[in-house]
Write a protein that holds these residues in place. Structure first.
Motif, short mmCIF file in Angstrom:
data_model
loop_
_atom_site.label_atom_id
_atom_site.label_comp_id
_atom_site.label_asym_id
_atom_site.label_seq_id
_atom_site.Cartn_x
_atom_site.Cartn_y
_atom_site.Cartn_z
N MET A 1 0.84 -1.19 0.00
CA MET A 1 0.00 0.00 0.00
C MET A 1 0.88 1.24 0.00
SD MET A 1 -2.79 1.20 2.88
CE MET A 1 -3.64 -0.36 2.77
N SER B 1 -0.41 8.73 -1.73
CA SER B 1 -0.02 9.82 -2.61
C SER B 1 -0.33 11.14 -1.92
CB SER B 1 -0.77 9.73 -3.94
OG SER B 1 -2.16 9.72 -3.73
N CYS C 1 -7.34 -0.89 -7.33
CA CYS C 1 -8.40 -0.15 -6.65
C CYS C 1 -7.76 0.91 -5.74
CB CYS C 1 -9.30 -1.07 -5.84
SG CYS C 1 -8.45 -2.02 -4.57
N GLU C 2 -8.57 1.87 -5.36
CA GLU C 2 -8.08 2.95 -4.51
C GLU C 2 -9.21 3.53 -3.69
OE1 GLU C 2 -6.49 5.42 -7.58
OE2 GLU C 2 -8.33 6.60 -7.77
N THR D 1 -10.53 7.10 -2.07
CA THR D 1 -10.37 8.54 -2.30
C THR D 1 -11.25 9.33 -1.34
OG1 THR D 1 -9.83 8.27 -4.64
CG2 THR D 1 -10.69 10.41 -3.97
N ASN E 1 -5.67 10.25 -2.08
CA ASN E 1 -5.86 8.89 -2.59
C ASN E 1 -4.99 7.91 -1.83
OD1 ASN E 1 -7.65 9.42 -4.85
ND2 ASN E 1 -5.91 10.43 -5.82
N VAL F 1 -3.81 4.26 -2.72
CA VAL F 1 -3.79 3.25 -3.78
C VAL F 1 -3.45 1.90 -3.15
CG1 VAL F 1 -2.79 2.57 -5.98
CG2 VAL F 1 -3.06 5.01 -5.43
N LEU F 2 -4.34 0.93 -3.31
CA LEU F 2 -4.17 -0.38 -2.70
C LEU F 2 -3.32 -1.28 -3.60
CD1 LEU F 2 -7.76 -0.88 -1.27
CD2 LEU F 2 -5.77 0.20 -0.21
#
Length: 205
Positions: free
Chosen positions: A1, A4, A67-68, A70, A92, A94-95
């Motif tokens: 993981m 950002s 996927c993510e 947000t 975000n 981000v996974l």
């Protein structure tokens, strides 16, 4: 993981009669496309705060490539202009892969977050080779139609980003297309409410 850093996303959304006309124009101008990609966005709210009222965004976005999660903060007089331009910081997470989406849903539900709706769309993202911070996103939303979002993601002064956004819209001939200020989430929920009301009316007749 990985995480950002939040940046200011300056964007304006417009309705399209035909995405094909715009996409031909983008290709003619040298924009490079990514997609189309199928995405499913699931939106959540808090039990004590109505994100529809505050115009906050908490969503899980799922696609084949990953996927993510947000979050976008609440709207106020500094985030929206009279012309429908929206400027917000977007955070975000981000996974690692698409399989993590179920864990993300489970986490939000364990925290008491309230599911609102799902938005299914087919998205193509166009970028100009000399302007990586500028993107033109063309969406077809299930049950709604097609839309375009011109976006500038930058740490620069907001006024400069708005000027560049407007220049891009002029270049693409988007000035006559209706501005849409509501998020896809709200548009889909309005459509669902209208369908449910019609069903109830038909049942009572």
């Amino acid at each position: 993981m990985r995480f950002s850093m939040p940046l200011v996303e300056v964007e304006r959304k417009r309705a399209l009669e035909s995405r094909e006309v715009l996409e031909r124009r983008l290709v003619e101008l040298g924009f490079v496309a990514t997609g189309p990609t199928a995405e499913v966005d699931t939106y959540y709210s808090r039990p004590d705060v109505d994100f529809l009222e505050t115009v906050e965004c908490l969503r899980i976005r799922e696609r084949d490539s990953g996927c993510e999660v947000t979050y976008k903060p609440a709207s106020d007089t500094t985030t929206h202009t009279a012309g429908g331009v929206i400027a917000k910081q977007e955070t975000n997470v981000v996974l690692a892969n698409a399989g993590q989406a179920a864990h993300a849903h489970g986490l939000l539900e364990a925290l008491g977050m309230v599911p609102l709706t799902r938005v299914e769309k087919w998205r193509s993202c166009y970028r100009a080779p000399d302007q990586p911070e500028l993107s033109v996103v063309v969406d077809t939303i299930a049950g709604l139609g097609s839309f375009v979002e011109v976006e500038i993601v930058s740490e620069s002064i907001r006024e400069e980003a708005v000027r560049r956004l407007e220049e891009a819209e002029r270049l693409l001939g988007l000035g006559t297309h209706p501005v849409v200020t509501l998020p896809y989430r709200d548009l889909v929920m309005r459509g669902q409410a209208s369908t449910e009301a019609s069903s109830l009316l038909d049942a009572s007749e």
